[in-house]
Design a protein around this motif. Structure first.
Motif, mmCIF file in Angstrom:
data_model
loop_
_atom_site.group_PDB
_atom_site.id
_atom_site.type_symbol
_atom_site.label_atom_id
_atom_site.label_comp_id
_atom_site.label_asym_id
_atom_site.label_seq_id
_atom_site.Cartn_x
_atom_site.Cartn_y
_atom_site.Cartn_z
ATOM 1 N N THR A 176 0.839 -1.191 0.000
ATOM 2 C CA THR A 176 0.000 0.000 0.000
ATOM 3 C C THR A 176 0.878 1.247 0.000
ATOM 4 N N VAL A 193 -0.106 7.877 -9.790
ATOM 5 C CA VAL A 193 -1.355 7.259 -10.231
ATOM 6 C C VAL A 193 -1.663 7.671 -11.661
ATOM 7 N N LEU A 224 1.763 2.649 -10.002
ATOM 8 C CA LEU A 224 1.717 1.966 -8.709
ATOM 9 C C LEU A 224 2.530 0.669 -8.713
ATOM 10 N N VAL A 242 -4.813 11.138 1.331
ATOM 11 C CA VAL A 242 -3.982 10.232 0.552
ATOM 12 C C VAL A 242 -3.597 10.799 -0.818
ATOM 13 N N LEU A 243 -4.488 11.568 -1.440
ATOM 14 C CA LEU A 243 -4.177 12.227 -2.715
ATOM 15 C C LEU A 243 -4.512 13.717 -2.575
ATOM 16 N N VAL A 303 -10.164 4.855 -6.920
ATOM 17 C CA VAL A 303 -9.319 5.798 -7.637
ATOM 18 C C VAL A 303 -9.168 5.295 -9.069
ATOM 19 N N ALA A 329 -6.888 1.812 -7.745
ATOM 20 C CA ALA A 329 -6.678 1.561 -6.327
ATOM 21 C C ALA A 329 -7.951 1.846 -5.544
ATOM 22 N N THR A 371 -9.402 3.058 -1.495
ATOM 23 C CA THR A 371 -9.070 3.680 -0.226
ATOM 24 C C THR A 371 -10.357 3.856 0.560
ATOM 25 N N TRP A 407 -4.309 4.947 3.063
ATOM 26 C CA TRP A 407 -3.394 4.616 1.972
ATOM 27 C C TRP A 407 -4.176 4.161 0.751
ATOM 28 N N LEU A 408 -3.461 3.984 -0.345
ATOM 29 C CA LEU A 408 -4.024 3.376 -1.545
ATOM 30 C C LEU A 408 -3.675 1.895 -1.554
ATOM 31 N N ILE A 441 -11.367 10.455 -8.179
ATOM 32 C CA ILE A 441 -11.832 9.660 -7.042
ATOM 33 C C ILE A 441 -13.357 9.618 -7.060
#
Length: 284
Positions: free
Chosen positions: A2, A39, A44, A66-67, A132, A151, A153, A186-187, A240
């Protein structure tokens, strides 16, 4: 493996999360100064390869949203049967999903406080799973939808309830107070449909379960969300989608139980982890 955005020693970094701490990766990939850039570039897998066998660089960190440079965050409203039933017209299942925007400034990180503003003490929690996007697409078929996810989250889609009702047809002003919600920690790279199809969302406040439901019970499944949203806008890597919250928010309890300083809110989805936040009043 992650990946998280975090601050350590006054510097904002991103890296791989391990049991012993984080492995900084931003210096290894100067072409991707943020996790959002990684991303966008479909990086990743490269981050994971680079982290293998490397020593922990930071044992004590402060998690960030996280982003934090995410440009587009779309949220799906009223997306579980019991949540829909809370409304006066709940007997009719909605043909189309409700959508509203949130902005990165409205979110903080894991283990950080949600901020209750002085203008209203109706801060409420909404535990959700967020996806994501990792692959550009327009008019994406449901059968292909999962191919566009990079991903997963977690989200606490914190809401100032009375500001949601200020206007007749929108909720934006109640959904975007600074640091009222959280995204993280986290992702988790999306590699298997079971990560979504078998997921369960559980939200706890001070250890008490307030929300508990299966992603498979969504009125508008995630495949349909991607199909519908990509009909009117091109989905881009780094976008997202916050996919909907189960019933059980504080506003729906009798009497309502809004968040107050000292409360601890945890959003948990097996296979992704736990997003934990405390609550503080805004310092004026």
């Amino acid at each position: 493996m992650t990946f998280a955005t975090y601050t350590a020693g006054g510097e904002t970094c991103y890296g791989a999360v391990t049991d012993g701490g984080l492995i900084a990766l931003n210096d290894i990939f100067p072409q991707w100064p943020t996790l959002f850039d990684a991303v966008q570039a479909g990086g990743l897998a490269a981050l994971g390869e680079a982290a293998r066998g490397k020593a922990v660089t930071h044992e004590s960190v402060q998690y960030e949203m996280v982003l934090p440079t995410a440009r587009r965050i779309l949220c799906v409203g009223v997306n579980f049967p019991d949540r829909n039933a809370e409304y006066k017209d709940g007997s009719d299942l909605p043909k189309y999903m409700s959508l509203f925007p949130r902005f990165a400034s409205g979110f903080t990180g894991h283990d950080r406080p949600l901020i209750r503003p002085p203008e209203s003490h109706t801060l409420d929690y909404e535990g959700e799973l967020a996806i994501v996007i990792g692959k550009t697409g327009r008019r994406i078929a449901q059968a292909d939808a999962y191919d566009h996810i990079a991903a997963l989250t977690l989200c606490n889609e914190g809401t100032i309830r009375d500001w949601v009702r200020h206007a007749k047809f929108n909720v934006t002003q109640g959904k975007n107070w600074d640091n009222s919600g959280a995204l993280g920690p986290w992702l988790v790279p999306f590699t298997d449909a079971a990560q979504l199809d078998e997921a369960r969302i559980v939200t706890r406040v001070n250890g008490d379960i307030r929300q508990d439901d299966l992603v498979s019970r969504m009125l508008h499944p995630i495949r349909r969300q991607i199909e519908y949203i990509s009909t009117f806008m091109t989905l881009l890597p780094g976008d997202i989608i916050v996919t909907g919250t189960p019933t059980g928010s504080g506003a729906r309890l009798d009497p309502p139980h809004y968040l107050k300083p000292g409360d601890v809110v945890e959003v948990d989805v097996s296979g992704i982890g736990t997003l934990r936040n405390t609550v503080e009043d805004e310092a004026i």
